[in-house]
Design a protein around this motif. Structure first.
Motif, short mmCIF file in Angstrom:
data_model
loop_
_atom_site.label_atom_id
_atom_site.label_comp_id
_atom_site.label_asym_id
_atom_site.label_seq_id
_atom_site.Cartn_x
_atom_site.Cartn_y
_atom_site.Cartn_z
N GLY A 17 0.81 -1.22 0.00
CA GLY A 17 0.00 0.00 0.00
C GLY A 17 0.84 1.26 0.00
N ARG A 18 0.17 2.39 0.20
CA ARG A 18 0.85 3.69 0.12
C ARG A 18 1.19 4.27 1.47
NH1 ARG A 18 -3.56 6.00 -3.85
NH2 ARG A 18 -4.42 6.34 -1.80
N LYS A 19 0.80 3.62 2.56
CA LYS A 19 0.99 4.19 3.89
C LYS A 19 2.17 3.61 4.65
CE LYS A 19 -3.87 5.28 4.29
NZ LYS A 19 -5.11 5.06 5.02
N GLY A 20 3.06 2.91 3.94
CA GLY A 20 4.26 2.41 4.59
C GLY A 20 4.12 1.07 5.28
N GLU A 21 3.08 0.31 4.95
CA GLU A 21 2.94 -1.02 5.55
C GLU A 21 3.93 -1.99 4.93
OE1 GLU A 21 -1.72 -1.31 6.69
OE2 GLU A 21 -1.23 -1.36 4.55
N LEU A 22 4.23 -3.05 5.68
CA LEU A 22 5.20 -4.05 5.25
C LEU A 22 4.52 -5.42 5.12
CD1 LEU A 22 8.01 -3.12 7.79
CD2 LEU A 22 7.78 -2.31 5.43
N ARG A 23 4.65 -6.03 3.98
CA ARG A 23 4.16 -7.41 3.81
C ARG A 23 5.28 -8.34 4.27
NH1 ARG A 23 1.53 -9.96 -1.56
NH2 ARG A 23 0.01 -8.37 -1.01
N THR A 24 4.94 -9.21 5.20
CA THR A 24 5.97 -10.05 5.82
C THR A 24 5.61 -11.53 5.75
OG1 THR A 24 5.00 -10.01 8.03
CG2 THR A 24 6.50 -8.20 7.46
N ARG A 25 6.63 -12.34 5.84
CA ARG A 25 6.47 -13.79 5.98
C ARG A 25 7.00 -14.13 7.37
NH1 ARG A 25 4.20 -17.27 2.76
NH2 ARG A 25 5.20 -16.37 0.98
N ILE A 26 6.12 -14.65 8.24
CA ILE A 26 6.50 -15.01 9.60
C ILE A 26 6.86 -16.48 9.64
CG2 ILE A 26 5.73 -15.08 12.00
CD1 ILE A 26 6.09 -12.22 10.88
N TYR A 27 8.00 -16.81 10.26
CA TYR A 27 8.49 -18.19 10.30
C TYR A 27 7.70 -19.06 11.26
CZ TYR A 27 12.64 -15.92 8.30
OH TYR A 27 13.50 -15.18 7.54
N TYR A 28 7.19 -18.48 12.32
CA TYR A 28 6.49 -19.23 13.35
C TYR A 28 4.99 -18.96 13.25
CZ TYR A 28 11.21 -19.32 15.19
OH TYR A 28 12.55 -19.46 15.32
N LYS A 29 4.22 -19.95 12.89
CA LYS A 29 2.77 -19.77 12.73
C LYS A 29 2.11 -19.28 14.00
CE LYS A 29 2.50 -20.58 8.46
NZ LYS A 29 2.33 -19.44 7.59
N SER A 55 0.14 -1.38 14.01
CA SER A 55 -0.96 -2.31 13.74
C SER A 55 -0.45 -3.47 12.90
CB SER A 55 -2.11 -1.60 13.02
OG SER A 55 -1.69 -1.17 11.74
N PHE A 56 -1.27 -4.51 12.80
CA PHE A 56 -0.95 -5.65 11.95
C PHE A 56 -2.25 -6.31 11.54
CE2 PHE A 56 -1.20 -7.28 16.20
CZ PHE A 56 -1.88 -8.47 16.05
N ARG A 57 -2.20 -7.05 10.43
CA ARG A 57 -3.35 -7.82 9.98
C ARG A 57 -2.90 -9.00 9.14
NH1 ARG A 57 -3.18 -3.54 6.38
NH2 ARG A 57 -3.42 -4.09 4.19
N GLU A 68 5.06 2.48 13.53
CA GLU A 68 4.65 3.84 13.92
C GLU A 68 5.33 4.95 13.12
OE1 GLU A 68 4.87 4.65 18.07
OE2 GLU A 68 2.95 3.69 18.45
N THR A 69 6.59 4.84 12.84
CA THR A 69 7.31 5.95 12.22
C THR A 69 7.52 5.79 10.71
OG1 THR A 69 9.41 4.91 12.78
CG2 THR A 69 8.52 6.52 14.35
N VAL A 70 6.90 4.78 10.12
CA VAL A 70 7.04 4.53 8.69
C VAL A 70 5.70 4.83 8.03
CG1 VAL A 70 7.61 2.81 6.93
CG2 VAL A 70 8.80 2.78 9.12
N ASP A 71 5.66 5.90 7.21
CA ASP A 71 4.38 6.39 6.70
C ASP A 71 4.31 6.51 5.17
OD1 ASP A 71 3.19 6.72 9.28
OD2 ASP A 71 4.49 8.46 9.56
N SER A 72 5.27 5.95 4.46
CA SER A 72 5.22 6.04 3.00
C SER A 72 5.89 4.81 2.38
CB SER A 72 5.93 7.30 2.51
OG SER A 72 7.33 7.17 2.67
N ILE A 73 5.63 4.62 1.10
CA ILE A 73 6.26 3.53 0.36
C ILE A 73 7.78 3.70 0.39
CG2 ILE A 73 6.57 2.51 -1.92
CD1 ILE A 73 3.67 3.28 -2.52
#
Length: 91
Positions: A17-29, A55-57, A68-73
């Motif tokens: 997205g445009r708000k600085g979110e990070l798509r992640t792969r978590i090793y531990y389910k 936040s996370f989803r 918190e401090t990351v707000d852009s791509i």
């Protein structure tokens, strides 16, 4: 007091997205289902730096995290390919 060892729990795949979110792969389910970490660490230019999780989803096979401090791509791009770390004592 001895510094707690940092342990990798996942990796940043790309920005989301445009708000600085990070798509992640978590090793531990277990960690992905109930992401209880309010602070996570990344190894950037000056060593391991702490960031507060805003936040996370869950999104399909990924976890999307907003810091918190990351707000852009542009700001989010520095994290691509980086390990997500937490103190070993929090696992």
């Amino acid at each position: 007091m001895k510094k707690d060892k940092l342990v990798p729990i996942g990796k940043v795949i790309k920005s989301q997205g445009r708000k600085g979110e990070l798509r992640t792969r978590i090793y531990y389910k277990e960690a992905e289902k109930s992401f209880l970490f309010s602070r996570i660490y990344f190894n950037l230019d000056n060593g391991d730096i702490q960031f507060r999780v805003e936040s996370f989803r869950d999104q399909k096979d990924f976890l999307v995290i907003k810091l918190e401090t990351v707000d852009s791509i542009v700001e989010a791009e520095q994290f691509i390919g980086k390990d997500i770390k937490v103190p070993e004592s929090e696992l």
